[in-house]
Design a protein around this motif. Structure first.
Motif, PDB file in Angstrom:
ATOM      1  N   ARG A   1       0.855  -1.194   0.000  1.00 30.64           N
ATOM      2  CA  ARG A   1       0.000   0.000   0.000  1.00 30.64           C
ATOM      3  C   ARG A   1       0.888   1.240   0.000  1.00 30.64           C
ATOM      4  N   TRP A   2       0.268   2.379  -0.105  1.00 34.61           N
ATOM      5  CA  TRP A   2       0.957   3.662  -0.121  1.00 34.61           C
ATOM      6  C   TRP A   2       0.464   4.478   1.061  1.00 34.61           C
ATOM      7  N   LYS A   3       1.362   5.275   1.613  1.00 33.51           N
ATOM      8  CA  LYS A   3       1.055   6.027   2.819  1.00 33.51           C
ATOM      9  C   LYS A   3       1.505   7.476   2.625  1.00 33.51           C
ATOM     10  N   SER A   4       0.705   8.397   3.115  1.00 28.61           N
ATOM     11  CA  SER A   4       1.046   9.815   3.054  1.00 28.61           C
ATOM     12  C   SER A   4       1.729  10.209   4.356  1.00 28.61           C
ATOM     13  N   VAL A   5       2.913  10.819   4.252  1.00 30.93           N
ATOM     14  CA  VAL A   5       3.642  11.254   5.440  1.00 30.93           C
ATOM     15  C   VAL A   5       3.995  12.731   5.309  1.00 30.93           C
ATOM     16  N   HIS A   6       4.160  13.362   6.450  1.00 30.20           N
ATOM     17  CA  HIS A   6       4.551  14.770   6.475  1.00 30.20           C
ATOM     18  C   HIS A   6       6.071  14.851   6.432  1.00 30.20           C
ATOM     19  N   VAL A   7       6.617  15.652   5.525  1.00 32.10           N
ATOM     20  CA  VAL A   7       8.058  15.815   5.373  1.00 32.10           C
ATOM     21  C   VAL A   7       8.424  17.248   5.695  1.00 32.10           C
ATOM     22  N   THR A   8       9.417  17.409   6.553  1.00 34.25           N
ATOM     23  CA  THR A   8       9.917  18.758   6.843  1.00 34.25           C
ATOM     24  C   THR A   8      11.178  18.989   6.040  1.00 34.25           C
ATOM     25  N   ILE A   9      11.299  20.165   5.494  1.00 34.24           N
ATOM     26  CA  ILE A   9      12.459  20.527   4.703  1.00 34.24           C
ATOM     27  C   ILE A   9      13.274  21.528   5.510  1.00 34.24           C
ATOM     28  N   ALA A  10      14.552  21.163   5.711  1.00 31.80           N
ATOM     29  CA  ALA A  10      15.435  22.042   6.469  1.00 31.80           C
ATOM     30  C   ALA A  10      15.779  23.272   5.625  1.00 31.80           C
ATOM     31  N   PRO A  11      15.829  24.444   6.262  1.00 30.12           N
ATOM     32  CA  PRO A  11      16.177  25.657   5.506  1.00 30.12           C
ATOM     33  C   PRO A  11      17.614  25.614   5.039  1.00 30.12           C
ATOM     34  N   SER A  12      17.873  26.219   3.889  1.00 30.13           N
ATOM     35  CA  SER A  12      19.233  26.270   3.345  1.00 30.13           C
ATOM     36  C   SER A  12      20.074  27.230   4.178  1.00 30.13           C
ATOM     37  N   PRO A  13      21.357  26.879   4.364  1.00 30.37           N
ATOM     38  CA  PRO A  13      22.241  27.775   5.156  1.00 30.37           C
ATOM     39  C   PRO A  13      22.558  29.059   4.455  1.00 30.37           C
TER      40      PRO A  13
END
Length: 82
Positions: free
Chosen positions: A70-82
């Protein structure tokens, strides 16, 4: 941001959505096809920059053998660029 990932029957990530994945699903398919055409483990290992034993395990379906159930939806956080 939401991302869709592949999971197995236990809800664990499989394929290139797994956090320890070294190769994409497409690369694994190509490796298996090329091995079927006669390419050596060494040649494949050099081409994909992994070990010969890793290539052998992929070709023998000891690695990357699970199919998503099956497929699952997850929350992804993106780190800010330095």
């Amino acid at each position: 941001m939401k991302q869709i990932i592949a999971v197995n029957e236990c809800g664990r990530r499989v394929g290139d959505s797994h956090h320890n994945s070294k190769l994409t699903d497409h690369e694994v398919e190509v490796i298996r096809e090329l091995r079927g055409e006669g390419m050596t483990y060494k040649w494949l290992a050099d081409k994909f920059e992994v070990s010969k034993s890793f290539i052998a395990m992929i070709c023998r379906f000891e690695r990357r053998a699970q199919v998503p159930t099956r497929w699952k939806s997850v929350h992804v956080t993106i780190a800010p660029s330095p």
